[in-house]
Write a protein that holds these residues in place. Sequence first.
Motif, PDB file in Angstrom:
ATOM      1  N   ILE A  38       3.135   3.706  -8.720  1.00 17.68           N
ATOM      2  CA  ILE A  38       3.578   2.873  -7.595  1.00 17.68           C
ATOM      3  C   ILE A  38       3.275   3.568  -6.277  1.00 17.68           C
ATOM      4  N   GLU A  39       3.594   4.854  -6.211  1.00 21.60           N
ATOM      5  CA  GLU A  39       3.369   5.596  -4.972  1.00 21.60           C
ATOM      6  C   GLU A  39       1.888   5.588  -4.618  1.00 21.60           C
ATOM      7  N   GLU A  40       1.044   5.801  -5.597  1.00 21.88           N
ATOM      8  CA  GLU A  40      -0.393   5.808  -5.321  1.00 21.88           C
ATOM      9  C   GLU A  40      -0.861   4.448  -4.820  1.00 21.88           C
ATOM     10  N   ARG A  41      -0.393   3.369  -5.439  1.00 23.39           N
ATOM     11  CA  ARG A  41      -0.787   2.017  -5.014  1.00 23.39           C
ATOM     12  C   ARG A  41      -0.277   1.696  -3.620  1.00 23.39           C
ATOM     13  N   LYS A  42       0.960   2.087  -3.322  1.00 27.80           N
ATOM     14  CA  LYS A  42       1.573   1.735  -2.041  1.00 27.80           C
ATOM     15  C   LYS A  42       1.114   2.626  -0.894  1.00 27.80           C
ATOM     16  N   LEU A  43       0.731   3.852  -1.189  1.00 28.52           N
ATOM     17  CA  LEU A  43       0.330   4.773  -0.125  1.00 28.52           C
ATOM     18  C   LEU A  43      -1.098   4.546   0.328  1.00 28.52           C
ATOM     19  N   ILE A  44      -1.954   4.200  -0.601  1.00 33.84           N
ATOM     20  CA  ILE A  44      -3.362   4.066  -0.257  1.00 33.84           C
ATOM     21  C   ILE A  44      -3.639   2.606   0.107  1.00 33.84           C
ATOM     22  N   THR A  45      -3.276   2.262   1.333  1.00 34.00           N
ATOM     23  CA  THR A  45      -3.476   0.916   1.864  1.00 34.00           C
ATOM     24  C   THR A  45      -4.827   0.861   2.559  1.00 34.00           C
ATOM     25  N   ASP A  46      -5.182  -0.303   3.079  1.00 35.48           N
ATOM     26  CA  ASP A  46      -6.449  -0.435   3.808  1.00 35.48           C
ATOM     27  C   ASP A  46      -6.544   0.569   4.949  1.00 35.48           C
ATOM     28  N   GLU A  47      -5.417   0.784   5.631  1.00 34.59           N
ATOM     29  CA  GLU A  47      -5.402   1.723   6.759  1.00 34.59           C
ATOM     30  C   GLU A  47      -5.694   3.149   6.314  1.00 34.59           C
ATOM     31  N   PHE A  48      -5.290   3.502   5.094  1.00 27.33           N
ATOM     32  CA  PHE A  48      -5.429   4.869   4.606  1.00 27.33           C
ATOM     33  C   PHE A  48      -6.299   4.946   3.347  1.00 27.33           C
ATOM     34  N   LYS A  49      -7.248   4.007   3.211  1.00 22.66           N
ATOM     35  CA  LYS A  49      -8.038   3.939   1.979  1.00 22.66           C
ATOM     36  C   LYS A  49      -8.931   5.159   1.769  1.00 22.66           C
ATOM     37  N   GLY A  50      -9.201   5.930   2.805  1.00 24.42           N
ATOM     38  CA  GLY A  50     -10.003   7.136   2.657  1.00 24.42           C
ATOM     39  C   GLY A  50      -9.228   8.313   2.097  1.00 24.42           C
ATOM     40  N   LEU A  51      -7.922   8.152   1.969  1.00 26.16           N
ATOM     41  CA  LEU A  51      -7.076   9.235   1.473  1.00 26.16           C
ATOM     42  C   LEU A  51      -6.830   9.093  -0.021  1.00 26.16           C
ATOM     43  N   THR A  52      -6.582  10.216  -0.654  1.00 23.50           N
ATOM     44  CA  THR A  52      -6.176  10.215  -2.055  1.00 23.50           C
ATOM     45  C   THR A  52      -4.675  10.452  -2.125  1.00 23.50           C
ATOM     46  N   TYR A  53      -4.141  10.244  -3.291  1.00 18.81           N
ATOM     47  CA  TYR A  53      -2.726  10.520  -3.565  1.00 18.81           C
ATOM     48  C   TYR A  53      -2.427  11.984  -3.238  1.00 18.81           C
ATOM     49  N   ASN A  54      -3.304  12.886  -3.648  1.00 15.45           N
ATOM     50  CA  ASN A  54      -3.134  14.312  -3.369  1.00 15.45           C
ATOM     51  C   ASN A  54      -3.204  14.591  -1.865  1.00 15.45           C
TER      52      ASN A  54
ATOM     53  N   ARG B  94       3.974   9.414   8.405  1.00 20.38           N
ATOM     54  CA  ARG B  94       5.032   8.412   8.629  1.00 20.38           C
ATOM     55  C   ARG B  94       4.971   7.298   7.570  1.00 20.38           C
ATOM     56  N   HIS B  95       3.769   6.903   7.198  1.00 22.82           N
ATOM     57  CA  HIS B  95       3.564   5.882   6.166  1.00 22.82           C
ATOM     58  C   HIS B  95       4.154   6.363   4.835  1.00 22.82           C
ATOM     59  N   HIS B  96       3.868   7.601   4.472  1.00 21.14           N
ATOM     60  CA  HIS B  96       4.388   8.193   3.235  1.00 21.14           C
ATOM     61  C   HIS B  96       5.909   8.328   3.313  1.00 21.14           C
ATOM     62  N   GLU B  97       6.385   8.795   4.452  1.00 20.56           N
ATOM     63  CA  GLU B  97       7.824   8.974   4.658  1.00 20.56           C
ATOM     64  C   GLU B  97       8.563   7.640   4.505  1.00 20.56           C
ATOM     65  N   LYS B  98       8.001   6.572   5.065  1.00 20.24           N
ATOM     66  CA  LYS B  98       8.628   5.255   4.976  1.00 20.24           C
ATOM     67  C   LYS B  98       8.699   4.775   3.532  1.00 20.24           C
ATOM     68  N   PHE B  99       7.664   5.037   2.749  1.00 21.63           N
ATOM     69  CA  PHE B  99       7.695   4.676   1.328  1.00 21.63           C
ATOM     70  C   PHE B  99       8.911   5.314   0.664  1.00 21.63           C
ATOM     71  N   HIS B 100       9.112   6.605   0.903  1.00 22.12           N
ATOM     72  CA  HIS B 100      10.230   7.312   0.283  1.00 22.12           C
ATOM     73  C   HIS B 100      11.577   6.817   0.825  1.00 22.12           C
ATOM     74  N   GLN B 101      11.657   6.561   2.115  1.00 27.27           N
ATOM     75  CA  GLN B 101      12.907   6.055   2.700  1.00 27.27           C
ATOM     76  C   GLN B 101      13.273   4.696   2.105  1.00 27.27           C
ATOM     77  N   ASP B 102      12.283   3.825   1.962  1.00 23.43           N
ATOM     78  CA  ASP B 102      12.524   2.501   1.385  1.00 23.43           C
ATOM     79  C   ASP B 102      12.980   2.614  -0.069  1.00 23.43           C
ATOM     80  N   MET B 103      12.366   3.523  -0.822  1.00 21.65           N
ATOM     81  CA  MET B 103      12.722   3.722  -2.224  1.00 21.65           C
ATOM     82  C   MET B 103      14.180   4.179  -2.342  1.00 21.65           C
ATOM     83  N   ILE B 104      14.556   5.165  -1.531  1.00 25.05           N
ATOM     84  CA  ILE B 104      15.922   5.693  -1.588  1.00 25.05           C
ATOM     85  C   ILE B 104      16.931   4.640  -1.109  1.00 25.05           C
ATOM     86  N   ALA B 105      16.596   3.911  -0.063  1.00 26.68           N
ATOM     87  CA  ALA B 105      17.499   2.858   0.422  1.00 26.68           C
ATOM     88  C   ALA B 105      17.734   1.824  -0.669  1.00 26.68           C
ATOM     89  N   PHE B 106      16.673   1.430  -1.380  1.00 21.71           N
ATOM     90  CA  PHE B 106      16.822   0.458  -2.455  1.00 21.71           C
ATOM     91  C   PHE B 106      17.712   1.003  -3.563  1.00 21.71           C
TER      92      PHE B 106
END
Length: 151
Positions: free
Chosen positions: A21-37, A105-117
């Motif tokens: 899930i993290e890999e799918r949600k982190l690598i968006t169009d804006e950050f498609k050049g990045l890897t999970y690592n 910030r994009h990665h941080e928001k993913f984690h914040q949303d996960m914990i809030a849920f």
Amino acid sequence: MNTEWTLNRLLVQFFKYIMEIEERKLITDEFKGLTYNDMHIIEAIGLDQPKKMSEIAKTMSVTTGTLTRAIDALEKKGYVQRERSRQDKRVVYIRLTECGVLAFRHHEKFHQDMIAFILEQVSDEESKVLRQALERLMGYFRQKYDADAVR
């Protein structure tokens, strides 16, 4: 099904699923050049202040040689910048560029949303029990396997 089998199946599926899930949600169009690592290296660098390569490598549990290749790629992509120490030219600091901060910030928001849920789904008491159980699990893994980690 016995408890050991169920816990094993749940833990394995849980870790695998979160990573997927993290890999799918982190690598968006804006950050498609990045890897999970790459995202986790950016997280290890952080926003506070530039970090030495050795500090980042320790956080990531990789060698500085392995990290150097990843930092080279992140620098080419425009997410990090190297800075030589003014006091000791052998020391290289890594800091996030503006693009790197956006990725952080994009990665941080993913984690914040996960914990809030998660916190919305459980009571205060369940949250306390979950935290204690996870802390014990981390303690076990650190005690059992950190001696094998690269420092």
